[in-house]
Design a protein around this motif. Structure first.
Motif, mmCIF file in Angstrom:
data_model
loop_
_atom_site.group_PDB
_atom_site.id
_atom_site.type_symbol
_atom_site.label_atom_id
_atom_site.label_comp_id
_atom_site.label_asym_id
_atom_site.label_seq_id
_atom_site.Cartn_x
_atom_site.Cartn_y
_atom_site.Cartn_z
ATOM 1 N N GLY A 1 0.828 -1.154 -0.100
ATOM 2 C CA GLY A 1 -0.082 0.041 0.405
ATOM 3 C C GLY A 1 0.787 1.107 -0.021
ATOM 4 O O GLY A 1 0.346 2.431 -0.255
ATOM 5 N N LYS A 2 1.604 1.459 -0.342
ATOM 6 C CA LYS A 2 2.857 2.279 -0.080
ATOM 7 C C LYS A 2 3.874 2.735 -1.144
ATOM 8 O O LYS A 2 3.659 1.710 -2.715
ATOM 9 C CB LYS A 2 3.971 1.963 0.869
ATOM 10 C CG LYS A 2 4.099 1.391 2.229
ATOM 11 C CD LYS A 2 4.965 1.089 3.191
ATOM 12 C CE LYS A 2 4.725 0.580 4.505
ATOM 13 N NZ LYS A 2 5.768 0.033 5.887
ATOM 14 N N PRO A 3 4.362 4.046 -1.863
ATOM 15 C CA PRO A 3 4.499 4.273 -2.847
ATOM 16 C C PRO A 3 5.782 3.630 -3.306
ATOM 17 O O PRO A 3 6.490 3.196 -2.140
ATOM 18 C CB PRO A 3 5.034 5.899 -2.510
ATOM 19 C CG PRO A 3 4.056 6.403 -2.041
ATOM 20 C CD PRO A 3 3.599 5.241 -0.714
ATOM 21 N N ALA A 4 6.062 3.125 -4.338
ATOM 22 C CA ALA A 4 7.504 2.100 -4.017
ATOM 23 C C ALA A 4 8.205 2.699 -5.789
ATOM 24 O O ALA A 4 7.608 2.974 -6.674
ATOM 25 C CB ALA A 4 7.191 0.993 -4.606
ATOM 26 N N LYS A 5 9.864 2.955 -5.379
ATOM 27 C CA LYS A 5 10.410 3.453 -7.010
ATOM 28 C C LYS A 5 11.191 2.112 -7.001
ATOM 29 O O LYS A 5 12.264 1.389 -6.088
ATOM 30 C CB LYS A 5 11.026 4.343 -6.873
ATOM 31 C CG LYS A 5 12.112 4.664 -5.323
ATOM 32 C CD LYS A 5 12.605 5.945 -5.257
ATOM 33 C CE LYS A 5 13.870 5.774 -4.892
ATOM 34 N NZ LYS A 5 14.729 7.162 -4.546
ATOM 35 N N ILE A 6 11.899 2.259 -8.333
ATOM 36 C CA ILE A 6 13.266 1.472 -9.023
ATOM 37 C C ILE A 6 13.866 2.103 -9.903
ATOM 38 O O ILE A 6 13.428 2.759 -11.039
ATOM 39 C CB ILE A 6 12.538 0.023 -8.979
ATOM 40 C CG1 ILE A 6 13.764 -0.453 -9.727
ATOM 41 C CG2 ILE A 6 11.734 0.274 -10.491
ATOM 42 C CD1 ILE A 6 13.621 -2.371 -9.885
ATOM 43 N N VAL A 7 15.045 2.476 -9.301
ATOM 44 C CA VAL A 7 16.106 2.998 -10.275
ATOM 45 C C VAL A 7 17.535 1.389 -10.402
ATOM 46 O O VAL A 7 17.881 1.701 -9.893
ATOM 47 C CB VAL A 7 16.691 4.439 -9.440
ATOM 48 C CG1 VAL A 7 17.315 5.017 -10.626
ATOM 49 C CG2 VAL A 7 16.067 5.185 -9.217
ATOM 50 N N TYR A 8 16.910 1.801 -12.275
ATOM 51 C CA TYR A 8 17.916 0.431 -12.588
ATOM 52 C C TYR A 8 19.940 1.513 -12.400
ATOM 53 O O TYR A 8 19.699 2.053 -13.236
ATOM 54 C CB TYR A 8 17.988 -0.247 -14.322
ATOM 55 C CG TYR A 8 16.850 -0.740 -13.930
ATOM 56 C CD1 TYR A 8 16.418 -0.773 -13.230
ATOM 57 C CD2 TYR A 8 17.165 -1.813 -15.109
ATOM 58 C CE1 TYR A 8 15.100 -2.041 -13.070
ATOM 59 C CE2 TYR A 8 16.548 -3.262 -14.886
ATOM 60 C CZ TYR A 8 14.820 -3.066 -14.605
ATOM 61 O OH TYR A 8 14.111 -4.090 -14.077
ATOM 62 N N THR A 9 20.543 0.409 -12.240
ATOM 63 C CA THR A 9 21.937 1.383 -11.949
ATOM 64 C C THR A 9 21.954 0.615 -13.708
ATOM 65 O O THR A 9 21.752 0.001 -14.328
ATOM 66 C CB THR A 9 23.112 0.032 -11.004
ATOM 67 O OG1 THR A 9 22.834 -1.642 -11.651
ATOM 68 C CG2 THR A 9 22.686 0.757 -9.943
#
Length: 759
Positions: free
Chosen positions: A274-282
Motif C-alpha cells: 500500500g506504500k509508494p515504491a520506486k526502482i532505479v536501475y543502475t
C-alpha cells in the motif's frame, strides 16, 4: 508557411539547458520505498529453494517477494499493439532462470542500505543447467530454453519453442534460383552484427503509488504509456481501469523503453504494502538486465548482369532473441523488407528468416529495429557487387533504385509515392568529393584515406496498425491545449506537433500548450516507436486542428449573426468576408463561450491510421583514415543526405540525423557485447562498452533533399530511424578501399584489419 518547415527552437529547450527538466525520479516522494531486484548469477538454472526469513528481519525491510508471491500469468514485455505478435513467454518471477540477470526476488525497504543488506542475506539454491549461448547452434539444440507447456502466442509466427525457435518465415516473389543461375555476376556472403546496447542517458526507472481510489498509479520513463497500462493490468491480474500510467520527461530511449523493463517490480510492492515504491536501475542493470539490439547473422546472395542490372536477391537472416521473445518476430521482418526493396525493381527476391532463443539477455527494440542489421548486410553486398562488376557503387545503385509510382513488391507491395534518393546520392557525392577521393588517397607512407557509401530506407509508422489520436481545446483565455498520447523522449515531437497546430490555427507557438501523457486524460496513441510520431500523430493533429478551425468559424458566425459560409477565421478573429468590420476576436469568443448557456468550450478530437508506411530515404558517405601499421581507424568525415519528405523542423531534423549517424558510427567501430563461457556479459559498464565520445566523431554534415509525401502532414515522412543505418556499411567499404581488407562482422576493429592484411 509560418511555422512548418522552419527552424523553431524546442519548446522545452530553455528548461533543459537551465536544469529544470522534471524526470521520473524527480517526482518521487521522500518516504518512498526503495525497490531492488535480486538477479540470477547463472545463465540457466532451476531454483530449488529460496530462504528469505533472515533477510525479512532486517530493520526497514517492507517485503521480499519470490515466485511464490506473485501472479503466475504469462505475458510479453513488448510494447506493441494488441494482440501482440510477440510470444507470451514470461512470468514476473519464475522458478526457471534463463540468463544471468533474470529476476529471482523483489526486495523493498526504506532505503538502499537496508535493501542491499537484505539482498545479501537471501539464500537461493539452484539446480544449475547447461546454457545455450551460441545463437548459431541454438536451433534444435538438446538444451531447450523454454520447455513450459503454457507458452502462448496470438498468431502463428512460425515458432516452436521446443526447438528454441521463436519465429520463422519466408517472403518471396519470382523464381529466385532460376534468376540467380542466369546472372553474369553473383555475390554470396555472410555478415554479422552484435547485440548493441541503447545506452540512453536516463536508465530505466519507475515510481508507483495508490491514489485515494486505491488505483495503481505508475509514473515511468516509457515510450509506450498505453501499451504499458495494458500489460501491467494483464500481468498483475488487474482490471485495466485500475491502472493509470503517467509519462514525465524521458532522458532518452532509442527503443529500449518500448519494452516494459522496470514497471512491474515497484507495482507489485505498492499493491502488497500500500506504500509508494520506486526502482532505479543502475547502469550495470541497464546493460545486463534489460534489452538490446538483436544479434544477427545475415546471408546475402545477389545476382546481376554485366551491365549492372540486378536480377536476383536472396537473403536469410538468423536472429538471436535471447532468453525471451519480445519484439523478436517483428524486428526480423525489417531486415529484409527495408533493404531488399531498394534493389528488387527488376529482380526476383526471397527473404527468409529464423529467430532463436538463447540463454543471453533478451533483445528488444533499438533505433532502426532490424533495418540497421539488414542495411549493413545488403549494402555491404552491393559494394562487393560493384567491385566485381568494376562499377562505381554509386552508379550501380542509381540504375537499380525503385521509381515513384511503382509498387514495391518487397515492401509489402506498397506504392512508392515520394522519393528523392537519386538526388540524395548525387548531392552526397558532391559533398564528400567522391570523384576526387574514390576509392582512396594515400596520406603518407602508412596512412591511407578511403571513402565508402551506402543507402537505406525505413518506414513511417506501421501501416494499418499504428493509431494516434489528438485533442485540441480552445481555452477561455484564447489559448489552446494540445493533448497527445505520443511520448516525447527528447526528439522534440511536442515542438513539431505544436508547429503543425500553429500552422493550421494561424497563431503564435506560445498560444499552444502541449499536455504531458497521462492514460487517464490523454487521447490514445500507440507510443513513440516505428518512426510514427511525425507522420501518424502529425496527421491526427492536422485533422483535429482543421476541425477546430471550422468550429471556431461556425461559433463566431453564430455570434455575428451571419451565415457560416461568410465567416472567416484568421487566427485572431472571426469576421464577415463581405464586411470585415463585423468581427469578434478570439479572446472575446473564448470568454463568451464559458458564460451563460450554449457551448462551454470548443474542442476537436481526431484519429489517424495510415494504410501505408511511406519510406524515408538516406544516402551516407564516409571518409576514413586507416593507419596500416596499427589498424587504427578514424572517421574523418561523414555526409548524410536525407529525404524525409517536407522537413517540419529543420533544427530538430538535423539533430536527429547527426545523432543517428553518431550512433551508427559507434555500432560500426566500437560497440561490442560479449559473453563469457558461463553466460556472464563482460561488457556491462561504460568502462568496457565503448560508445563514441565527441572526440571520436568527425564533422557530421547533413543536408536534406525534400520530397513531398502526399499521405503525410504537410508532405512529411519520418526521420527518427533511417539516419542510423548507413554508417556501418559505408565505413566498412571505406576501410576496404583504404586497406584491401573486407570486414564482414561488426565492430570493425584494428585487430580485424591487421589480421586481414596478414592473410
Amino acid at each position: 508557411m509560418k511555422f512548418v518547415n522552419q527552424a523553431i527552437p524546442k519548446l522545452d529547450g530553455a528548461a533543459l539547458t537551465g536544469g529544470k527538466g522534471v524526470y521520473t525520479e524527480d517526482m518521487v516522494p521522500r518516504d518512498c520505498l526503495v525497490v531492488q531486484v535480486l538477479r540470477s548469477p547463472h545463465a540457466h538454472a532451476r531454483i530449488k529453494s529460496i530462504r528469505k526469513d533472515a533477510a525479512s528481519r532486517v530493520p526497514g525491510i517492507s517485503c521480499i517477494l519470490t515466485w511464490e508471491d506473485v501472479p503466475q500469468i504469462r505475458y510479453t514485455l513488448a510494447g506493441q499493439s494488441y494482440p501482440e505478435p510477440s510470444p507470451y513467454d514470461r512470468y514476473i518471477l519464475e522458478r526457471t532462470v534463463r540468463y544471468v540477470g533474470d529476476p529471482v526476488a523483489i526486495v523493498a525497504g526504506r532505503d538502499k542500505d537496508c535493501v542491499a543488506k537484505a539482498m545479501g542475506m537471501i539464500q537461493v539454491k539452484y539446480d544449475i543447467l547447461e546454457p545455450v549461448l551460441d545463437f548459431e547452434t541454438a536451433l534444435d539444440n538438446p538444451i531447450v530454453v523454454h520447455s513450459e507447456d503454457d507458452y502462448f502466442h496470438h498468431f502463428d509466427i512460425g515458432g516452436d519453442q521446443k526447438r528454441n525457435l521463436v519465429s520463422s518465415g519466408c517472403d518471396a516473389d519470382g523464381d529466385v534460383d532460376a534468376a540467380m543461375a542466369a546472372c553474369d555476376v553473383v555475390v554470396d556472403q555472410t555478415y554479422y552484427t552484435k547485440a548493441n546496447a541503447q545506452a540512453m542517458m536516463e536508465t530505466f526507472r519507475t515510481y508507483t503509488y495508490l491514489d485515494h481510489n486505491r488505483r495503481l498509479n505508475v509514473v515511468s520513463s516509457t515510450q509506450v504509456p498505453f501499451h504499458c497500462r495494458r500489460t501491467i493490468a494483464h500481468a498483475l491480474g488487474l482490471p485495466k481501469n485500475m491502472v493509470r500510467v503517467v509519462k514525465p520527461r524521458i532522458g532518452g530511449g532509442f527503443g529500449a523503453k518500448q519494452t516494459l523493463v522496470s514497471e512491474l517490480f515497484p507495482a507489485l510492492v505498492t499493491l502488497r504494502t500500500g506504500k509508494p515504491a520506486k526502482i532505479v536501475y543502475t547502469r550495470k542493470e541497464s546493460f545486463q538486465a534489460s534489452n538490446s539490439r538483436h544479434q544477427m547473422r545475415v546471408h546475402v546472395k545477389v545476382g546481376a548482369m554485366k551491365d549492372g542490372t540486378i536480377k536476383a536477391v536472396d537473403m536469410h537472416a538468423l536472429s538471436n532473441a535471447g532468453a525471451y521473445g519480445e519484439h523478436a518476430s517483428t524486428t526480423i521482418g525489417l531486415v529484409g523488407h527495408k533493404s531488399i526493396p531498394l534493389y528488387a525493381r527488376q529482380a526476383d527476391f526471397r527473404f527468409s528468416w529464423d529467430v532463436v532463443y538463447t540463454n543471453t539477455m533478451a533483445a528488444g527494440a533499438f533505433r532502426g529495429y532490424g533495418a540497421t542489421q539488414g542495411c549493413f548486410a545488403m549494402e555491404s553486398a552491393m559494394n562487393e557487387l560493384a567491385e566485381k562488376l568494376n562499377m562505381d557503387p554509386a552508379q550501380l545503385r542509381l540504375m537499380n533504385l525503385p521509381h515513384v509510382g511503382e509498387n514495391m513488391a518487397a515492401y509489402y507491395n506498397e506504392p512508392l509515392t515520394s522519393c528523392k534518393l537519386p538526388q540524395c546520392i548525387e548531392r552526397g557525392m558532391e559533398m564528400i568529393g567522391w570523384k576526387e577521393k574514390y576509392p582512396c588517397v594515400k596520406v603518407d607512407d602508412h596512412r591511407v584515406r578511403g571513402v565508402g557509401m551506402a543507402v537505406t530506407m525505413q518506414g513511417s509508422g506501421i501501416s494499418a496498425i499504428d493509431t494516434a489520436s489528438v485533442t485540441i481545446k480552445l481555452n477561455d483565455d484564447g489559448y489552446y491545449t494540445l493533448m497527445i498520447g505520443a511520448t516525447d523522449m527528447g526528439t522534440g515531437c511536442d515542438t513539431i506537433l505544436a508547429q503543425m497546430a500553429a500552422e493550421i490555427l494561424n497563431c503564435p507557438m506560445d498560444r499552444i500548450t502541449v499536455d504531458g501523457v497521462d492514460t487517464d486524460h490523454s487521447p490514445f496513441d500507440t507510443g513513440s516507436y516505428a518512426s510514427s510520431t511525425t507522420y501518424v500523430t502529425g496527421m491526427a493533429v492536422v485533422k483535429a486542428c482543421t476541425e477546430l478551425n471550422e468550429k471556431i468559424a461556425a461559433e463566431g458566425a453564430r455570434r455575428l449573426n451571419i451565415h457560416p459560409e461568410r465567416a472567416e477565421f484568421d487566427g485572431d478573429k472571426v469576421y464577415d468576408r463581405t464586411n470585415p468590420e463585423n468581427a469578434i476576436t478570439l479572446d472575446k469568443l473564448a470568454q463568451d463561450l464559458v458564460v451563460g448557456e450554449g457551448t462551454q468550450w470548443l474542442t476537436a478530437t481526431a484519429s489517424h491510421c495510415s494504410p501505408t508506411s511511406p519510406p524515408p530515404f538516406m544516402a551516407g558517405f564516409a571518409e576514413v583514415e586507416v593507419d596500416l601499421e596499427t589498424g587504427e581507424t578514424k572517421v574523418v568525415d561523414y555526409v548524410g543526405v536525407v529525404d524525409c519528405g517536407t522537413v517540419i523542423n529543420k533544427n530538430l531534423a538535423r539533430v536527429q540525423a547527426e545523432g543517428g549517424i553518431a550512433q551508427g558510427i559507434g555500432m560500426a567501430l566500437l560497440e561490442d557485447i560479449n559473453y563469457d563461457p558461463k553466460g556472464q556479459m563482460v561488457n556491462s559498464t561504460f568502462m568496457t562498452y565503448k560508445i563514441p565520445s565527441r572526440t571520436d566523431l568527425p564533422e557530421i554534415r547533413v543536408e536534406f533533399q525534400e520530397s513531398y509525401e502526399p499521405n503525410g502532414p504537410f508532405g512529411a515522412k519520418s526521420i527518427g530511424e533511417v539516419v542510423i543505418n548507413t554508417p556501418s556499411p559505408a565505413i566498412a567499404q571505406a576501410v576496404y578501399n583504404a586497406t584491401g581488407v573486407r570486414v564482414r562482422s561488426l565492430p570493425i576493429t584494428a585487430e580485424k584489419i591487421l589480421m586481414g592484411q596478414e592473410s
